[in-house]
Design a protein around this motif. Sequence first.
Motif, PDB file in Angstrom:
ATOM      1  N   ALA A 228      10.657 -15.149  13.666  1.00  0.00           N
ATOM      2  CA  ALA A 228       9.195 -15.246  13.496  1.00  0.00           C
ATOM      3  C   ALA A 228       8.861 -15.839  12.129  1.00  0.00           C
ATOM      4  O   ALA A 228       7.939 -16.655  12.004  1.00  0.00           O
ATOM      5  CB  ALA A 228       8.553 -13.874  13.655  1.00  0.00           C
TER       6      ALA A 228
ATOM      7  N   TYR B 240       8.544  -6.186   7.562  1.00  0.00           N
ATOM      8  CA  TYR B 240       8.178  -6.116   8.974  1.00  0.00           C
ATOM      9  C   TYR B 240       6.701  -5.786   9.182  1.00  0.00           C
ATOM     10  O   TYR B 240       6.189  -5.899  10.291  1.00  0.00           O
ATOM     11  CB  TYR B 240       9.084  -5.128   9.717  1.00  0.00           C
ATOM     12  CG  TYR B 240      10.490  -5.666   9.852  1.00  0.00           C
ATOM     13  CD1 TYR B 240      10.786  -6.624  10.814  1.00  0.00           C
ATOM     14  CD2 TYR B 240      11.507  -5.247   9.001  1.00  0.00           C
ATOM     15  CE1 TYR B 240      12.065  -7.148  10.930  1.00  0.00           C
ATOM     16  CE2 TYR B 240      12.788  -5.757   9.115  1.00  0.00           C
ATOM     17  CZ  TYR B 240      13.057  -6.710  10.077  1.00  0.00           C
ATOM     18  OH  TYR B 240      14.323  -7.231  10.184  1.00  0.00           O
TER      19      TYR B 240
ATOM     20  N   GLU C 104       7.673 -10.318  12.130  1.00  0.00           N
ATOM     21  CA  GLU C 104       8.426  -9.512  13.098  1.00  0.00           C
ATOM     22  C   GLU C 104       9.933  -9.619  12.945  1.00  0.00           C
ATOM     23  O   GLU C 104      10.666  -8.822  13.517  1.00  0.00           O
ATOM     24  CB  GLU C 104       8.023  -9.906  14.514  1.00  0.00           C
ATOM     25  CG  GLU C 104       6.584  -9.570  14.836  1.00  0.00           C
ATOM     26  CD  GLU C 104       6.177 -10.039  16.218  1.00  0.00           C
ATOM     27  OE1 GLU C 104       7.049 -10.458  17.013  1.00  0.00           O
ATOM     28  OE2 GLU C 104       4.975  -9.989  16.497  1.00  0.00           O
TER      29      GLU C 104
END
Length: 194
Positions: A52, A44, A48
């Motif tokens: 993503a 992360y 995201e």
Amino acid sequence: MPRAGLSTAVVVAGAAEIADEVGLDRLTLAMVAKRFGVALPSLYKHVEGLDALLQKVSALAIAELAEELVAAAAGLAGADALRAMAAAQRAYAKRHPGRYPAAQRVPDPADPAHVAAGEKAVGVSFAVLRGYGFDGDDLIDATRAVRSAIHGFVTLEIAGGFGLPRDVDRSFERLVDMLHEGNRVAAQARRLRS
């Protein structure tokens, strides 16, 4: 702190490789984390989430495909350009069966590189089909028809959907010949109407 050597580009490239190995629909963040030997939350820092990541894989795939289409069609016209473009798309899809479907996603308007790659890929088709005499809405229609036919063939081929006892390469050549003749006739009819 991010793992040394791990970046968004590295994560995306790794995800694209995994997609080619297992299929885009089976790609997970856990697989990517395992590939790089990091805990899932570490990803992360670079993406995201799965959607993503898929969008970034799409941007990578479209950019790669666009480059191959440009290189294939460069300096060619008419049937030769159409054959080269179709062959390049098919070869890319066969080499990258996981990321090829990602190249079909609509570019993310918030990602200028993704949009530019999509425009470049479509631009190759436009250039090839302008050679037949298409422009305006006719150019868009011809581009959609050619893209749909080639994509459909390639997608069926990758999925193992051609079981009849006929050489698949020959069938692909016939498809491209039909697209060429169809474009030639349609462009000629358009000129006669004008």
